[in-house]
Enzyme design. Structure first.
Site, PDB file in Angstrom:
ATOM      1  N   LYS A   1      -7.038   1.663   1.400  1.00 13.98           N
ATOM      2  CA  LYS A   1      -6.149   1.313   2.510  1.00 13.98           C
ATOM      3  C   LYS A   1      -6.133   2.435   3.541  1.00 13.98           C
ATOM      4  O   LYS A   1      -5.855   3.580   3.213  1.00 13.98           O
ATOM      5  CB  LYS A   1      -4.734   1.058   2.000  1.00 13.98           C
ATOM      6  CG  LYS A   1      -3.719   0.797   3.127  1.00 13.98           C
ATOM      7  CD  LYS A   1      -2.301   0.918   2.615  1.00 13.98           C
ATOM      8  CE  LYS A   1      -1.261   1.000   3.699  1.00 13.98           C
ATOM      9  NZ  LYS A   1      -1.415   2.053   4.693  1.00 13.98           N
TER      10      LYS A   1
ATOM     11  N   LEU B   1       1.815   0.765  -0.446  1.00 15.02           N
ATOM     12  CA  LEU B   1       1.592   2.085   0.116  1.00 15.02           C
ATOM     13  C   LEU B   1       2.237   2.054   1.501  1.00 15.02           C
ATOM     14  O   LEU B   1       2.089   1.065   2.229  1.00 15.02           O
ATOM     15  CB  LEU B   1       0.095   2.401   0.245  1.00 15.02           C
ATOM     16  CG  LEU B   1      -0.655   2.803  -1.025  1.00 15.02           C
ATOM     17  CD1 LEU B   1      -2.115   3.102  -0.685  1.00 15.02           C
ATOM     18  CD2 LEU B   1      -0.033   4.024  -1.695  1.00 15.02           C
ATOM     19  N   ASP B   2       2.932   3.122   1.861  1.00 10.10           N
ATOM     20  CA  ASP B   2       3.596   3.171   3.154  1.00 10.10           C
ATOM     21  C   ASP B   2       2.602   2.961   4.303  1.00 10.10           C
ATOM     22  O   ASP B   2       1.409   3.213   4.168  1.00 10.10           O
ATOM     23  CB  ASP B   2       4.296   4.519   3.359  1.00 10.10           C
ATOM     24  CG  ASP B   2       5.386   4.766   2.330  1.00 10.10           C
ATOM     25  OD1 ASP B   2       5.916   3.781   1.801  1.00 10.10           O
ATOM     26  OD2 ASP B   2       5.680   5.943   2.062  1.00 10.10           O
ATOM     27  N   TYR B   3       3.125   2.546   5.435  1.00 10.76           N
ATOM     28  CA  TYR B   3       2.338   2.319   6.651  1.00 10.76           C
ATOM     29  C   TYR B   3       1.459   3.523   6.986  1.00 10.76           C
ATOM     30  O   TYR B   3       0.284   3.374   7.343  1.00 10.76           O
ATOM     31  CB  TYR B   3       3.312   2.030   7.800  1.00 10.76           C
ATOM     32  CG  TYR B   3       2.672   1.754   9.130  1.00 10.76           C
ATOM     33  CD1 TYR B   3       2.116   0.505   9.415  1.00 10.76           C
ATOM     34  CD2 TYR B   3       2.660   2.720  10.137  1.00 10.76           C
ATOM     35  CE1 TYR B   3       1.546   0.235  10.654  1.00 10.76           C
ATOM     36  CE2 TYR B   3       2.092   2.460  11.372  1.00 10.76           C
ATOM     37  CZ  TYR B   3       1.536   1.219  11.628  1.00 10.76           C
ATOM     38  OH  TYR B   3       0.973   0.958  12.851  1.00 10.76           O
TER      39      TYR B   3
ATOM     40  N   THR C   1       0.527   5.928   4.895  1.00  9.79           N
ATOM     41  CA  THR C   1      -0.122   6.468   3.705  1.00  9.79           C
ATOM     42  C   THR C   1      -1.432   5.736   3.456  1.00  9.79           C
ATOM     43  O   THR C   1      -1.501   4.512   3.576  1.00  9.79           O
ATOM     44  CB  THR C   1       0.790   6.331   2.473  1.00  9.79           C
ATOM     45  OG1 THR C   1       2.000   7.053   2.702  1.00  9.79           O
ATOM     46  CG2 THR C   1       0.110   6.897   1.223  1.00  9.79           C
TER      47      THR C   1
END
Length: 243
Positions: free
Chosen positions: A67, A102-104, A106
């Protein structure tokens, strides 16, 4: 006969946990009747609908994605931002969803599947699967602060901690440190909130390992299918840890 939430999860619509919420919200019908009781059992001949759409069982598939930053870990976003499923080829017909988030901002390993039981197995905290992150933080934390990472740091109503950490490098001139952090659970913005509470904001964050899986051979935005051996290893890893 199988539990209704399990059947929904196996269909690829969503995870088992979210399937339970859909049932409680009255969004699931069996043979035309709304079901709101968890644990209700159904047979293969029963007609199950979620949000008015009949279930069609898909063959389970499993993907590992690198990602990139600036992508939402979801199948849709109400603000119109790009989501991880937008990165998938149109040739993938299965309805995939990410296992966890997963955070934006990260990057790193994110697993996607249509197998709700597999997703639930990996996400549940009791299974204690290692999730290894590398964080670049602002500041040069002393050991006295770093030891708090394993004991737990209070942030809002949560106690956030890592099961292990390593200092990979420090840059005194730039005033930054690179840490490797191993987590078993992943609460909302876990690493960022934990380090902010200690006074060392995260400048960059990447998840480099999930259980036995790594990003080897992938660039940001790329993905690959998990091999049957990898799926079995991840499943066995979770079961072995619980035992």
């Amino acid at each position: 006969m199988e539990r209704l939430q399990k059947v929904i999860a196996q269909s690829g619509v969503t995870s088992r946990r979210k399937a339970e919420n859909l049932i409680l919200e009255g969004k699931v019908k069996v043979n035309g009747k709304v079901i709101t009781t968890l644990g209700t059992k159904v047979t293969p001949d029963d007609k199950v609908e979620v949000n008015g759409v009949p279930l069609e069982k898909e063959e389970p598939v499993y993907y590992l994605m690198y990602k990139p930053r600036g992508i939402i870990s979801s199948v849709k976003d109400d603000k119109g931002r790009k989501v991880v499923t937008d990165l998938l080829s149109e040739e993938i017909e299965e309805r995939l969803f990410p296992i966890g988030r997963l955070d934006y901002d990260t990057s790193g390993i994110l697993l996607l599947t249509n197998d709700g039981e597999f997703a639930n197995l990996l996400m549940h905290p009791k299974h204690k699967i290692d999730k290894v992150y590398v964080a670049k933080i602002k500041g040069l934390p002393p050991k006295s602060d770093l030891t708090k990472i394993k004991k737990g740091v209070k942030s809002e109503q949560d106690i956030l901690k890592a099961v292990g950490y390593r200092v990979l490098s420090s840059d005194k001139k730039a005033g930054t440190t690179i840490l490797e952090l191993t987590l078993h659970e992943g609460k909302n913005r876990h690493v960022r909130r934990m380090m902010e509470a200690l006074g060392f904001p995260v400048l960059k964050l990447k998840r480099e390992r999930y259980g036995l899986l790594t990003l080897d051979g992938l660039k940001p935005g790329e993905y690959r299918k998990l091999t049957p051996k990898e799926v079995k290893q991840m499943r066995n890893l979770a079961i072995k840890i619980v035992k």
